[in-house]
Scaffold this motif. Structure first.
Motif, mmCIF file in Angstrom:
data_model
loop_
_atom_site.group_PDB
_atom_site.id
_atom_site.type_symbol
_atom_site.label_atom_id
_atom_site.label_comp_id
_atom_site.label_asym_id
_atom_site.label_seq_id
_atom_site.Cartn_x
_atom_site.Cartn_y
_atom_site.Cartn_z
ATOM 1 N N ASP A 106 44.831 32.919 -93.176
ATOM 2 C CA ASP A 106 43.665 32.926 -94.049
ATOM 3 C C ASP A 106 42.686 31.869 -93.569
ATOM 4 O OD1 ASP A 106 41.956 33.546 -96.153
ATOM 5 O OD2 ASP A 106 43.562 33.602 -97.627
ATOM 6 N N VAL A 107 41.524 31.850 -94.179
ATOM 7 C CA VAL A 107 40.549 30.808 -93.891
ATOM 8 C C VAL A 107 41.012 29.514 -94.553
ATOM 9 C CG1 VAL A 107 38.692 32.495 -93.752
ATOM 10 C CG2 VAL A 107 39.177 31.355 -95.934
ATOM 11 N N PRO A 108 40.426 28.357 -94.191
ATOM 12 C CA PRO A 108 40.773 27.123 -94.890
ATOM 13 C C PRO A 108 40.490 27.236 -96.388
ATOM 14 C CG PRO A 108 39.652 26.610 -92.852
ATOM 15 C CD PRO A 108 39.557 28.101 -93.027
ATOM 16 N N THR A 109 41.418 26.728 -97.174
ATOM 17 C CA THR A 109 41.251 26.686 -98.623
ATOM 18 C C THR A 109 41.520 25.266 -99.110
ATOM 19 O OG1 THR A 109 43.547 27.200 -99.208
ATOM 20 C CG2 THR A 109 42.101 29.066 -98.763
ATOM 21 N N TRP A 110 41.100 24.998 -100.335
ATOM 22 C CA TRP A 110 41.270 23.666 -100.917
ATOM 23 C C TRP A 110 41.983 23.760 -102.269
ATOM 24 C CZ3 TRP A 110 37.473 25.418 -97.872
ATOM 25 C CH2 TRP A 110 37.117 24.652 -96.759
ATOM 26 N N SER A 111 42.700 24.844 -102.467
ATOM 27 C CA SER A 111 43.352 25.117 -103.745
ATOM 28 C C SER A 111 44.758 24.537 -103.780
ATOM 29 C CB SER A 111 43.413 26.628 -103.979
ATOM 30 O OG SER A 111 44.186 26.952 -105.094
ATOM 31 N N THR A 112 45.164 24.075 -104.950
ATOM 32 C CA THR A 112 46.527 23.608 -105.185
ATOM 33 C C THR A 112 47.372 24.774 -105.693
ATOM 34 O OG1 THR A 112 45.805 21.360 -105.673
ATOM 35 C CG2 THR A 112 47.925 22.037 -106.601
ATOM 36 N N PRO A 113 48.591 24.957 -105.194
ATOM 37 C CA PRO A 113 49.426 26.070 -105.654
ATOM 38 C C PRO A 113 49.916 25.861 -107.085
ATOM 39 C CG PRO A 113 50.654 24.676 -104.135
ATOM 40 C CD PRO A 113 49.243 24.165 -104.139
ATOM 41 N N ALA A 114 50.417 26.937 -107.689
ATOM 42 C CA ALA A 114 50.934 26.887 -109.058
ATOM 43 C C ALA A 114 52.273 27.611 -109.123
ATOM 44 C CB ALA A 114 49.945 27.525 -110.034
ATOM 45 N N ILE A 115 53.152 27.148 -110.014
ATOM 46 C CA ILE A 115 54.452 27.788 -110.240
ATOM 47 C C ILE A 115 54.332 28.744 -111.422
ATOM 48 C CG2 ILE A 115 56.896 27.436 -110.746
ATOM 49 C CD1 ILE A 115 56.079 26.308 -108.054
ATOM 50 N N VAL A 116 54.838 29.960 -111.243
ATOM 51 C CA VAL A 116 54.834 30.952 -112.319
ATOM 52 C C VAL A 116 56.260 31.464 -112.493
ATOM 53 C CG1 VAL A 116 53.909 33.140 -113.147
ATOM 54 C CG2 VAL A 116 52.468 31.616 -111.779
ATOM 55 N N GLN A 140 42.274 25.577 -90.204
ATOM 56 C CA GLN A 140 41.635 26.452 -89.223
ATOM 57 C C GLN A 140 42.648 27.271 -88.424
ATOM 58 O OE1 GLN A 140 38.601 27.100 -89.247
ATOM 59 N NE2 GLN A 140 37.359 25.355 -89.848
ATOM 60 N N LYS A 141 43.806 26.716 -88.147
ATOM 61 C CA LYS A 141 44.844 27.474 -87.446
ATOM 62 C C LYS A 141 46.211 26.905 -87.810
ATOM 63 C CE LYS A 141 44.398 24.799 -83.127
ATOM 64 N NZ LYS A 141 44.192 24.895 -81.667
ATOM 65 N N GLY A 185 50.945 18.122 -89.498
ATOM 66 C CA GLY A 185 50.051 18.617 -88.469
ATOM 67 C C GLY A 185 48.612 18.310 -88.818
ATOM 68 N N PRO A 186 47.669 18.703 -87.961
ATOM 69 C CA PRO A 186 46.251 18.428 -88.241
ATOM 70 C C PRO A 186 45.738 19.300 -89.387
ATOM 71 C CG PRO A 186 46.488 19.734 -86.243
ATOM 72 C CD PRO A 186 47.867 19.359 -86.655
ATOM 73 N N MET A 187 45.350 18.665 -90.481
ATOM 74 C CA MET A 187 44.826 19.390 -91.645
ATOM 75 C C MET A 187 43.317 19.569 -91.482
ATOM 76 S SD MET A 187 47.431 20.123 -93.598
ATOM 77 C CE MET A 187 48.162 20.533 -92.017
ATOM 78 N N ASP A 188 42.953 20.447 -90.532
ATOM 79 C CA ASP A 188 41.561 20.666 -90.150
ATOM 80 C C ASP A 188 40.960 21.724 -91.070
ATOM 81 O OD1 ASP A 188 39.140 21.016 -88.979
ATOM 82 O OD2 ASP A 188 39.895 21.487 -86.981
ATOM 83 N N SER A 189 40.303 21.266 -92.128
ATOM 84 C CA SER A 189 39.685 22.174 -93.098
ATOM 85 C C SER A 189 38.179 22.129 -92.956
ATOM 86 C CB SER A 189 40.072 21.770 -94.526
ATOM 87 O OG SER A 189 41.468 21.813 -94.703
ATOM 88 N N HIS A 245 41.548 36.033 -97.828
ATOM 89 C CA HIS A 245 42.245 37.224 -97.337
ATOM 90 C C HIS A 245 43.679 37.312 -97.842
ATOM 91 C CE1 HIS A 245 38.940 38.462 -94.924
ATOM 92 N NE2 HIS A 245 38.960 37.394 -94.157
ATOM 93 N N HIS A 246 44.222 36.208 -98.328
ATOM 94 C CA HIS A 246 45.612 36.259 -98.795
ATOM 95 C C HIS A 246 45.821 35.359 -100.003
ATOM 96 C CE1 HIS A 246 50.106 36.771 -97.559
ATOM 97 N NE2 HIS A 246 49.938 36.799 -98.874
ATOM 98 N N THR A 247 45.253 35.749 -101.142
ATOM 99 C CA THR A 247 45.737 35.247 -102.420
ATOM 100 C C THR A 247 47.083 35.925 -102.645
ATOM 101 O OG1 THR A 247 43.517 34.974 -103.319
ATOM 102 C CG2 THR A 247 45.290 35.266 -104.909
#
Length: 449
Positions: A236-246, A213-214, A179-183, A260-262
């Motif tokens: 949540d708002v646009p983020t630029w973070s890479t996820p991590a495995i725990v 954005q949506k 989809g559109p990765m509108d950040s 708003h949602h870590t």
């Protein structure tokens, strides 16, 4: 020296379930195994001179403009790029302009394989050629996301153009439309900045965090054929973070950064396990794990917290203030976090450098601040995340100046070698080599040449 090796041992043990085609000398994703950024097996050079060839192994021109970091598997180095017939403008430095670049030139998204020993181009595969669906920021590129590999397959997110999977010979195996990765800035939706979250691979699954954005989501795809395994909507708002495995006894989760949602999500199903609201409203750094804690930071706006979360957190763990602790938050500082850089843990110390070059050293277990000092007095920006050989830390400024800092609880700078071009991408480590992705090259630094 033994304490410096502990993070590496933990990382290698963590990666064992999915690393059948990888070795300890590989760097398979953004910031290496588990995004730890540490390879303590071989000491890296602290001085070099690209012009004279001192400690320079090789340098290879790379077409286009991209902030994607190199990754390493076996005898190959992989790097992604977006190339155009017209030179792309790049504006580095410390500034607050939220504008997008007004360009409509077709881009070629490519994955390039280099020989690890010589830097020679083995293959250069075109993934897609098109006019970008989303604009980029003046400091960003159309290829910000770092690829990931299990040693046999390489996956890359080319922004709104989708998720692509290649084999070791450069053959495109499958692709999926995300989809559109509108950040961009949530308060100004027309200011498009470009997508930057990188994929990760774990036990045959490709995990992607798509906060835009949506219609944001976290999803898992089958590495073999690209089949979607699950998708969990995110608000949540646009983020630029890479996820991590725990992974902890009885729980395997994906941890993501946000405003708003870590939170943490079950690896098998995508079910949300815990959530944390508040902090910086432009989340970029990737979660980092060490000492049985998850380190999270974000910045911009009122708060820029640095927090250590216990991995058994459940439900809503949000405190009244980002600087407060509770049963799930081991320690926290409301205003000592990072904007762009992912922190790094070496031994018992956590190092975090903000975009203005202020380096803070914490006790990783307690959160006590050991020092907070400025790396440079020149007003340089710092976007690339640091890496370490267990002895020194390497911080790259946007101007290509490298600050080599000893791993210690007292501040000092051992040396300040430089690169001949701007540097926005986080470096990689490959068995005694530092790999820098600069404006137009991959540069390999290693002792003995």
């Amino acid at each position: 020296m033994i304490h410096c090796l502990r993070p590496l041992v933990a990382v290698l043990a963590w990666c064992a379930p999915f690393a059948s085609a990888l070795s300890a000398a590989d760097w398979p994703q953004f910031r290496g195994p588990a995004a730890a950024g540490v390879d303590a097996r071989v000491a890296l050079p602290t001085t070099w001179d690209v012009a004279t060839g001192k400690n320079l192994r090789w340098q290879t021109p790379i077409p286009g403009l991209a902030h994607s970091s190199p990754i390493v598997a076996g005898d190959r180095i992989y790097v992604a790029t977006a190339a155009s017939d017209k030179p792309a403008d790049l504006k580095v430095g410390l500034y607050g302009d939220i504008a997008s670049v007004n360009e409509r030139d077709p881009q070629q998204w490519r994955l390039i394989a280099l020989d690890r020993a010589t830097g020679k181009v083995i293959w250069n595969t075109l993934g897609l050629e098109a006019v970008p669906k989303v604009k980029r920021h003046t400091k960003a590129s159309h290829c910000n996301s770092t690829p990931a590999t299990d040693g046999n397959r390489i996956v890359a997110i080319f922004g709104s153009e989708g998720l692509f999977c290649f084999d070791r010979d450069g053959k495109l195996l499958w692709k999926r439309d995300l989809g559109p990765m509108d950040s961009g800035y949530f308060q100004s939706p027309t200011a498009q900045w470009g997508f930057a979250s990188s994929p990760i691979i774990h036990e045959g699954k490709v995990i992607v965090q798509c906060d835009v954005q949506k219609d944001s989501f976290l999803a898992a795809f089958d590495l073999a054929d690209g089949r979607e395994l699950w998708r969990t909507p995110r608000a949540d708002v646009p983020t630029w973070s890479t996820p991590a495995i725990v992974e902890t006894p009885g729980r395997r989760q994906i941890v993501v950064n946000g405003w708003h949602h870590t939170g943490g999500y079950d690896l098998a199903t995508g079910k949300n396990l815990w959530r944390l609201d508040g902090g910086g409203d432009i989340p970029v750094p990737t979660p980092v794990v060490a000492h049985g804690l998850i380190y999270l930071t974000s910045a911009h706006g009122t708060f820029r917290p640095m927090r250590a979360i216990r991995p058994d957190a459940t439900g809503d763990i949000t405190p009244a203030d980002p600087g407060q602790t509770n049963a799930s938050i081991a320690w926290a500082h409301a205003r000592r976090g990072n904007y762009m850089q992912t922190p790094i843990v070496v031994g018992d110390l956590l190092f975090a450098c903000n975009d203005g070059g202020i380096l803070t050293c914490f006790d990783a277990k307690t959160g006590d601040v050991k020092y907070s000092e400025r790396l440079s007095t020149q007003g340089q920006g710092f976007s690339a995340s640091p890496v370490s050989d267990g002895r020194h830390l390497y911080f790259a400024s946007e101007l290509g100046n490298i600050f080599v800092v000893p791993v210690a609880d007292k501040f000092s700078v051992a040396s300040t070698p430089s690169l001949p071009e701007t540097c926005m991408a986080s470096p990689a480590i490959a068995d005694g080599m530092l790999l820098f992705r600069t404006r137009g090259h991959v540069i390999a630094i290693g002792a003995g040449r």
